[in-house]
Motif scaffolding. Structure first.
Motif, PDB file in Angstrom:
ATOM      1  N   GLN A   1       1.945 123.279  44.202  1.00 34.24           N
ATOM      2  CA  GLN A   1       2.418 124.618  43.877  1.00 34.24           C
ATOM      3  C   GLN A   1       1.876 125.071  42.514  1.00 34.24           C
ATOM      4  OE1 GLN A   1       5.365 126.361  46.126  1.00 34.24           O
ATOM      5  NE2 GLN A   1       3.617 125.421  47.133  1.00 34.24           N
ATOM      6  N   ALA A   2       1.807 124.144  41.569  1.00 32.36           N
ATOM      7  CA  ALA A   2       1.226 124.475  40.265  1.00 32.36           C
ATOM      8  C   ALA A   2      -0.247 124.828  40.423  1.00 32.36           C
ATOM      9  CB  ALA A   2       1.396 123.307  39.300  1.00 32.36           C
ATOM     10  N   TRP A   3      -0.952 124.073  41.239  1.00 39.13           N
ATOM     11  CA  TRP A   3      -2.368 124.364  41.494  1.00 39.13           C
ATOM     12  C   TRP A   3      -2.518 125.778  42.046  1.00 39.13           C
ATOM     13  CZ3 TRP A   3      -4.910 126.086  45.754  1.00 39.13           C
ATOM     14  CH2 TRP A   3      -6.312 126.075  45.710  1.00 39.13           C
ATOM     15  N   ALA A   4      -1.646 126.143  42.986  1.00 36.32           N
ATOM     16  CA  ALA A   4      -1.734 127.459  43.612  1.00 36.32           C
ATOM     17  C   ALA A   4      -1.535 128.578  42.599  1.00 36.32           C
ATOM     18  CB  ALA A   4      -0.698 127.574  44.740  1.00 36.32           C
ATOM     19  N   VAL A   5      -0.560 128.404  41.705  1.00 35.62           N
ATOM     20  CA  VAL A   5      -0.314 129.418  40.673  1.00 35.62           C
ATOM     21  C   VAL A   5      -1.545 129.574  39.782  1.00 35.62           C
ATOM     22  CG1 VAL A   5       1.040 129.979  38.619  1.00 35.62           C
ATOM     23  CG2 VAL A   5       2.198 129.120  40.670  1.00 35.62           C
ATOM     24  N   LEU A   6      -2.084 128.450  39.328  1.00 32.45           N
ATOM     25  CA  LEU A   6      -3.244 128.521  38.429  1.00 32.45           C
ATOM     26  C   LEU A   6      -4.491 128.994  39.147  1.00 32.45           C
ATOM     27  CD1 LEU A   6      -3.173 127.895  35.394  1.00 32.45           C
ATOM     28  CD2 LEU A   6      -1.250 126.907  36.616  1.00 32.45           C
ATOM     29  N   ASP A   7      -4.631 128.651  40.403  1.00 30.04           N
ATOM     30  CA  ASP A   7      -5.792 129.120  41.166  1.00 30.04           C
ATOM     31  C   ASP A   7      -5.739 130.634  41.333  1.00 30.04           C
ATOM     32  OD1 ASP A   7      -8.197 128.420  42.803  1.00 30.04           O
ATOM     33  OD2 ASP A   7      -7.006 129.347  44.400  1.00 30.04           O
TER      34      ASP A   7
ATOM     35  N   GLU B   1       3.879 120.456  35.065  1.00 28.14           N
ATOM     36  CA  GLU B   1       2.703 120.390  35.929  1.00 28.14           C
ATOM     37  C   GLU B   1       1.856 121.640  35.762  1.00 28.14           C
ATOM     38  OE1 GLU B   1       0.038 118.549  38.031  1.00 28.14           O
ATOM     39  OE2 GLU B   1       1.976 117.598  37.629  1.00 28.14           O
ATOM     40  N   MET B   2       2.484 122.787  35.507  1.00 29.72           N
ATOM     41  CA  MET B   2       1.706 124.005  35.284  1.00 29.72           C
ATOM     42  C   MET B   2       0.873 123.918  34.013  1.00 29.72           C
ATOM     43  SD  MET B   2       4.031 127.263  36.495  1.00 29.72           S
ATOM     44  CE  MET B   2       5.619 126.676  35.890  1.00 29.72           C
ATOM     45  N   SER B   3       1.431 123.367  32.948  1.00 28.93           N
ATOM     46  CA  SER B   3       0.662 123.254  31.700  1.00 28.93           C
ATOM     47  C   SER B   3      -0.498 122.288  31.882  1.00 28.93           C
ATOM     48  CB  SER B   3       1.572 122.824  30.548  1.00 28.93           C
ATOM     49  OG  SER B   3       2.087 121.525  30.743  1.00 28.93           O
ATOM     50  N   ARG B   4      -0.291 121.223  32.658  1.00 29.59           N
ATOM     51  CA  ARG B   4      -1.386 120.272  32.903  1.00 29.59           C
ATOM     52  C   ARG B   4      -2.464 120.890  33.786  1.00 29.59           C
ATOM     53  NH1 ARG B   4       3.158 116.878  32.506  1.00 29.59           N
ATOM     54  NH2 ARG B   4       3.728 117.092  34.712  1.00 29.59           N
ATOM     55  N   GLN B   5      -2.054 121.615  34.826  1.00 24.82           N
ATOM     56  CA  GLN B   5      -3.035 122.272  35.682  1.00 24.82           C
ATOM     57  C   GLN B   5      -3.791 123.355  34.913  1.00 24.82           C
ATOM     58  OE1 GLN B   5      -4.040 121.659  38.699  1.00 24.82           O
ATOM     59  NE2 GLN B   5      -2.494 120.278  39.532  1.00 24.82           N
ATOM     60  N   ALA B   6      -3.108 124.034  34.012  1.00 21.00           N
ATOM     61  CA  ALA B   6      -3.769 125.067  33.215  1.00 21.00           C
ATOM     62  C   ALA B   6      -4.942 124.484  32.446  1.00 21.00           C
ATOM     63  CB  ALA B   6      -2.763 125.702  32.262  1.00 21.00           C
ATOM     64  N   GLU B   7      -4.745 123.300  31.891  1.00 18.37           N
ATOM     65  CA  GLU B   7      -5.832 122.648  31.148  1.00 18.37           C
ATOM     66  C   GLU B   7      -7.016 122.367  32.070  1.00 18.37           C
ATOM     67  OE1 GLU B   7      -6.548 118.725  28.282  1.00 18.37           O
ATOM     68  OE2 GLU B   7      -4.540 119.197  29.037  1.00 18.37           O
ATOM     69  N   ASN B   8      -6.730 121.938  33.296  1.00 18.82           N
ATOM     70  CA  ASN B   8      -7.799 121.671  34.263  1.00 18.82           C
ATOM     71  C   ASN B   8      -8.556 122.942  34.647  1.00 18.82           C
ATOM     72  OD1 ASN B   8      -7.003 118.974  34.327  1.00 18.82           O
ATOM     73  ND2 ASN B   8      -5.688 119.246  36.126  1.00 18.82           N
ATOM     74  N   PHE B   9      -7.847 124.058  34.687  1.00 19.79           N
ATOM     75  CA  PHE B   9      -8.447 125.334  35.089  1.00 19.79           C
ATOM     76  C   PHE B   9      -9.049 126.092  33.907  1.00 19.79           C
ATOM     77  CE2 PHE B   9      -6.051 124.792  39.006  1.00 19.79           C
ATOM     78  CZ  PHE B   9      -6.829 125.438  39.951  1.00 19.79           C
ATOM     79  N   GLY B  10      -8.863 125.605  32.695  1.00 21.13           N
ATOM     80  CA  GLY B  10      -9.361 126.314  31.525  1.00 21.13           C
ATOM     81  C   GLY B  10      -8.554 127.551  31.186  1.00 21.13           C
ATOM     82  N   VAL B  11      -7.277 127.562  31.595  1.00 16.45           N
ATOM     83  CA  VAL B  11      -6.378 128.679  31.316  1.00 16.45           C
ATOM     84  C   VAL B  11      -5.467 128.295  30.152  1.00 16.45           C
ATOM     85  CG1 VAL B  11      -4.444 130.042  32.232  1.00 16.45           C
ATOM     86  CG2 VAL B  11      -6.414 129.535  33.692  1.00 16.45           C
ATOM     87  N   ARG B  12      -5.260 129.214  29.215  1.00 15.51           N
ATOM     88  CA  ARG B  12      -4.375 128.937  28.077  1.00 15.51           C
ATOM     89  C   ARG B  12      -2.932 128.882  28.540  1.00 15.51           C
ATOM     90  NH1 ARG B  12      -4.772 133.789  24.813  1.00 15.51           N
ATOM     91  NH2 ARG B  12      -5.361 134.697  26.823  1.00 15.51           N
ATOM     92  N   ALA B  13      -2.230 127.818  28.188  1.00 18.91           N
ATOM     93  CA  ALA B  13      -0.826 127.666  28.540  1.00 18.91           C
ATOM     94  C   ALA B  13       0.023 127.720  27.276  1.00 18.91           C
ATOM     95  CB  ALA B  13      -0.594 126.346  29.269  1.00 18.91           C
TER      96      ALA B  13
END
Length: 253
Positions: A122-128, A146-158
């Motif tokens: 679900q975190a992946w989906a939000v960041l995607d 999990e959202m903050s960790r996925q953000a780092e993977n996606f290059g999105v500022r959390a």
């Protein structure tokens, strides 16, 4: 410290909160995008007023759950959820741009916020969904989630947030709204708690344990009874304590 609130959460003739009054106080507005609340007219009016007042606009994305106000978890395929996040951001950004502004960040709402804090898919989906719309957008979410960790993977500022008007469990999660004491209403206590978070990054959990929450933003729920008074008291006490109120998306500039 940023002060944010969930706004635009009415629907049709059904009113929720005092958006205009809160926009005079907060520095960031999480505006409902039509899935848990909000409609085109409300989205237009709230984005216009946010732009007029210089308040940062965030897309308050949610599961498609008007009847449950977005507080019921929905088991969705990640690709489908990503599409719905993208859809909601785009809808709100259309109104923001028409008003001379733009969506600056995304904050999931309710059950989506709680689920994506722990669920990898679900975190992946939000960041995607965020990345596909505009990877320069920030996400407002729980710290060490999990959202903050996925953000780092996606290059999105959390950016991490804390809740001034909600009780915390010993694990650092929010006490369920189904339990007594989950929502805090005493203005003095909430304001004192907000200053403590802003100055020390500490908050006392429901069991008395001290938690560390390195927040860049404080949330006051717009649908909490007395939300305007709570927000006003928080802002007043923050300023008195020497804390400047400024949106987290502008703080690093």
């Amino acid at each position: 410290m940023d002060l944010n609130s969930d706004l635009g959460e009415g629907f049709g003739a059904w009113k929720m909160g005092d958006d205009d009054a809160l926009l005079e106080i907060v520095s960031s507005a999480n505006i409902a995008c039509g899935f848990h609340a909000g409609d085109p007219g409300i989205m237009r009016r709230v984005t216009e007023r946010a732009v007029e007042r210089g308040v940062a606009i965030g897309a308050h994305v949610a599961y498609r759950d008007l009847a449950g106000f977005g507080r019921r978890a929905i088991d969705m395929a990640p690709d489908e959820l990503s599409d719905e996040v993208l859809y909601q951001i785009g809808a709100l950004d259309a109104f923001a741009k028409a008003a001379g502004g733009q969506v600056r960040y995304v904050k999931p709402h309710g059950a989506l916020y709680n689920t994506a804090a722990d669920d990898e898919e679900q975190a992946w989906a939000v960041l995607d969904g965020i990345r596909r719309y505009d990877p320069s957008l920030a996400i407002l979410c729980p710290p060490d989630s999990e959202m903050s960790r996925q953000a780092e993977n996606f290059g999105v500022r959390a950016y991490a947030e804390a809740f001034a008007d909600r009780a915390y469990t010993a694990k650092g999660t929010l006490v369920s709204r189904k339990l007594p004491g989950a929502v805090l209403h005493d203005a003095d206590a909430v304001a004192t708690r907000a200053v403590e978070i802003a100055k020390t990054g500490k908050v006392i959990a429901a069991d008395g344990r001290e938690l560390t929450i390195p927040a860049r933003s404080l949330c006051v729920h717009g649908d909490t009874p007395g939300a305007v008074e709570l927000a006003h008291r928080i802002a007043k006490e923050l300023v008195s304590a020497g804390v400047k109120i400024k949106s987290f998306v502008d703080a690093d500039r």
